[in-house]
Design a protein around this motif. Sequence first.
Motif, PDB file in Angstrom:
ATOM      1  N   ASN A 537     -22.704  -1.553  -8.433  1.00 50.72           N
ATOM      2  CA  ASN A 537     -23.724  -0.587  -7.916  1.00 50.72           C
ATOM      3  C   ASN A 537     -24.670  -1.686  -7.418  1.00 50.72           C
ATOM      4  OD1 ASN A 537     -26.958   0.244  -8.847  1.00 50.72           O
ATOM      5  ND2 ASN A 537     -25.745   1.982  -8.075  1.00 50.72           N
ATOM      6  N   THR A 538     -25.157  -1.429  -6.168  1.00 49.61           N
ATOM      7  CA  THR A 538     -26.289  -1.866  -5.219  1.00 49.61           C
ATOM      8  C   THR A 538     -27.699  -1.246  -4.954  1.00 49.61           C
ATOM      9  OG1 THR A 538     -24.246  -3.153  -3.799  1.00 49.61           O
ATOM     10  CG2 THR A 538     -26.669  -3.308  -3.125  1.00 49.61           C
ATOM     11  N   GLN A 539     -28.771  -1.963  -5.530  1.00 49.06           N
ATOM     12  CA  GLN A 539     -29.908  -1.411  -5.073  1.00 49.06           C
ATOM     13  C   GLN A 539     -30.789  -2.278  -4.181  1.00 49.06           C
ATOM     14  OE1 GLN A 539     -31.635  -0.262  -8.930  1.00 49.06           O
ATOM     15  NE2 GLN A 539     -29.850   0.465  -9.964  1.00 49.06           N
ATOM     16  N   PHE A 540     -31.253  -1.451  -3.330  1.00 51.15           N
ATOM     17  CA  PHE A 540     -31.978  -2.459  -2.192  1.00 51.15           C
ATOM     18  C   PHE A 540     -33.236  -1.754  -1.873  1.00 51.15           C
ATOM     19  CE2 PHE A 540     -32.885  -3.061   2.485  1.00 51.15           C
ATOM     20  CZ  PHE A 540     -32.859  -4.367   2.749  1.00 51.15           C
ATOM     21  N   ASP A 541     -34.321  -2.575  -1.656  1.00 51.93           N
ATOM     22  CA  ASP A 541     -35.473  -2.447  -1.271  1.00 51.93           C
ATOM     23  C   ASP A 541     -36.077  -3.419  -0.360  1.00 51.93           C
ATOM     24  OD1 ASP A 541     -37.608  -3.756  -2.894  1.00 51.93           O
ATOM     25  OD2 ASP A 541     -36.263  -3.161  -4.374  1.00 51.93           O
ATOM     26  N   ALA A 542     -37.085  -3.149   0.420  1.00 54.78           N
ATOM     27  CA  ALA A 542     -37.438  -4.035   1.299  1.00 54.78           C
ATOM     28  C   ALA A 542     -38.675  -3.502   2.377  1.00 54.78           C
ATOM     29  CB  ALA A 542     -36.463  -4.426   2.531  1.00 54.78           C
TER      30      ALA A 542
END
Length: 837
Positions: A537-542
């Motif tokens: 599972n990948t969680q990304f924020d930017a």
Amino acid sequence: MAAAPAGAQQVASDGSVVAVAAAGAVDLERIEVRPQLEAQTRAVELKRDANGIQDGIASDSMGDYPDMNVAESLQRLPGVSVTRDQGEGRFVVVRGLDAALNSVSIDGIAVGTPEDSSRGAPLDVIPTDSTERLRVIKSATPDMPGDAIGGSVVVESASAFDRDGRSLKGKIEASHQQLSGETSPKAAFNYSEVFNDTFGVALGVNYQKRTFESDNTEAAYDTFDGGADDDLVVTELQRRKYTIERERTGANLNLDWHPDDDNRYYLRTLYSRFDDAETRQRTVFGLEDGSISALGNGRYQVDDLPADAISKRMRYRTKEENTFAASIGGENRLTNAVLDYRLGYTKTRERVNDEMEARFKYDGDDLSATIDQNSGIPGLSLSDNGWTDSANYKFDRVVLAPKQVDDSERSAQVNIRFDGDRASYKFGVLGRWRERAVNVDEAELRKGPAVDLTTWNGETLDHRGGPLGQGMSSAAMRKWWATNGSLYSARPQEVAGNVMASLEEDYTANEDIFAAYAMGTWDIGALRVIGGVRVENTQFDATGNQVDIDADGKNAVVTPRTANNSYTNVLPGLHLRYDTSNNWVLRGSVNKTVARPSFGDVSPRLGVNRDDMEVRVGNPMLDPYESTNLDFSIERYLGDSGIVSLGLFNKSIDGYIVETITDEDAEYPGFDVTRAINGDKAKVFGAEFNWQQQLAFLPGAWSGLLVGVSGTWLDTDYDPGIAGRHNDDFTLPRASKNVYSAHVGYEWAGFSTRLAGVYRSEYLDTIGKNSAYDIYVAPHTQLDFSLDYKVSKSMSVYFEASNLLDKPLELYQGVRSRTLQNEEYGRTYAVGLKVAL
């Protein structure tokens, strides 16, 4: 062995020299040199013992490889090639796939990249003297990270338990680069020792400094008024001279504690630093500013060429890239299980704080020119040589371009394995927490005092592609800027553009990955079956910036932007290994792997230039690449150090990411909009062959021959979805159809010598608006030679020569006759001394 007179020497069947102390008595102290055979034997052992499909390189007993950095060592493996920077291998390409589709780990923990947008990890920053083994895993089992569509590049540093007893090794070297005429130093020291059979220490430090030059010629091609649509002429020609001082520093400290047979603990640390001080001088001929007409037979006339179409530019910058990796962990054998665990930390960063380029325009009379496109690199003759004199130039602008990149990751993993009589079951979890910050700035400053370029005059440098004009001194430029830099500023009409160049590509990002797997291994006679599934599972924020320039081009509005995304990938895998009793091994696998989008593509950036009608936008909602992989190989082992293998592989990659440019975007009608999208499926089919062997069956001294040949053949296909090019056939970018390597080595009576060559065919680098504007990297052959002589049991001297064929890096546009870039590096020679105690 028959007796010999006192003081005589004999040559044993393995090529060693045996000192004879007295008639009828043999002194068992032998002077042997077998580094190639030792390294080859260790590499073959790595491959044979592996559960999946992999290839590897191991250091010899001196801890040496034949190359100066990790990337160049890996290019010797089947299916592996490199992309180069300043003549040195930098990024590793596995089976023709972009380096960004590989995973790279150091001692079991993932390493980041100092690149501002790509995920590709440069491996020229790691000296080979800091490593013990290098592996490329081509079919990942479920207990390995799933981000390995190309492959998993595994870098391992040395443990004291890899060696016998105390080990002290040192090396000093001097290398000479042909173009620069400079001689540069290199040194390495390694120490390891095991205390009380339970505690091991391995320490290594190394340093290299290279001063070298390269000659670069670059061209741009386009149509011209009055010419046919398929008649492309050089519209700009650049001659560039690079002078570089490059330093590499590496250090590793590894501690191991084995208190008993059931428990072991370790600390692994590796640090590498890569520093460049680079001066680039270039002369630019803007030929499109004149009136171009065709003369026939590949020749063109340029009339009414304005003087300011010619410019001289000098750039100076220092670049520091460093990588630090540390991991602590252990393994405990419990009553019914084996438990292992690891905590890891990596930090990679790049600093370019002082990049500046000063530009000057030719201030003379208008010229005419003749272009000759018949010899690869375009020839250029000008009607007036006044452009070579620095006194005839006036100041144009200064361009500042600093950049900072920080990439760090913390990780934790736990695995547990339950062993039965003919089966084992393994379960594990992994967490990775990654943080990135990128700051890319650029500013053009034109307001300020005039500069007399003659006050910067330096040595006029030779250039293989043609004259550059009077040389310039970067030291004089830097001294001038330190005194006068505060006096320069941007013109009002350029302020908005500077804001965009300074803020558009900046971003910060967090990426958290949580993985779990279950895997079983069953031994059924000679067959081993490994099956399981991995879930990631990948969680990304930017955060990024929106920069909007108004239609007048004078005002810019900056607005922060944020984005987040989350996705889960299920990655099953089945691997078979059949090991016969007569040195045949068959392997097969089917599995799924992923590759996450590049950070530059998913950053929430947006640049809108209403004056130029251009938009550049990030796409945070990109899906990852997902690949279904089929692999089969058959291997025949020839003694301890030989192998013949043939492998076939197929990859079907969904959602292959491509950059598109369109003027039909619904949100920005009439604008040229550039963004990355998930394209159609990409397909890769290939075959790999490898043979390497010591010819020990030959009589006498001939038995010291070692030979090796490998080849990779690729067939790739995909549709990038570019408007107007649906009927064109494309290969995957950076995928060479053919990669070959071969070596011939010889070890006998204290001598070890090797001639090694690597060839890769052309590959597509950039897709243009039509086939005439596609950019390719031309075929390249690298040939290197080494010679080692052991003068005593503990000392040897060596000689190395690299790039013997003096082949350039060459790019072309559309067809091979249109050379886009030609960069030459010359040959490099090195001599050195190694000591092992």
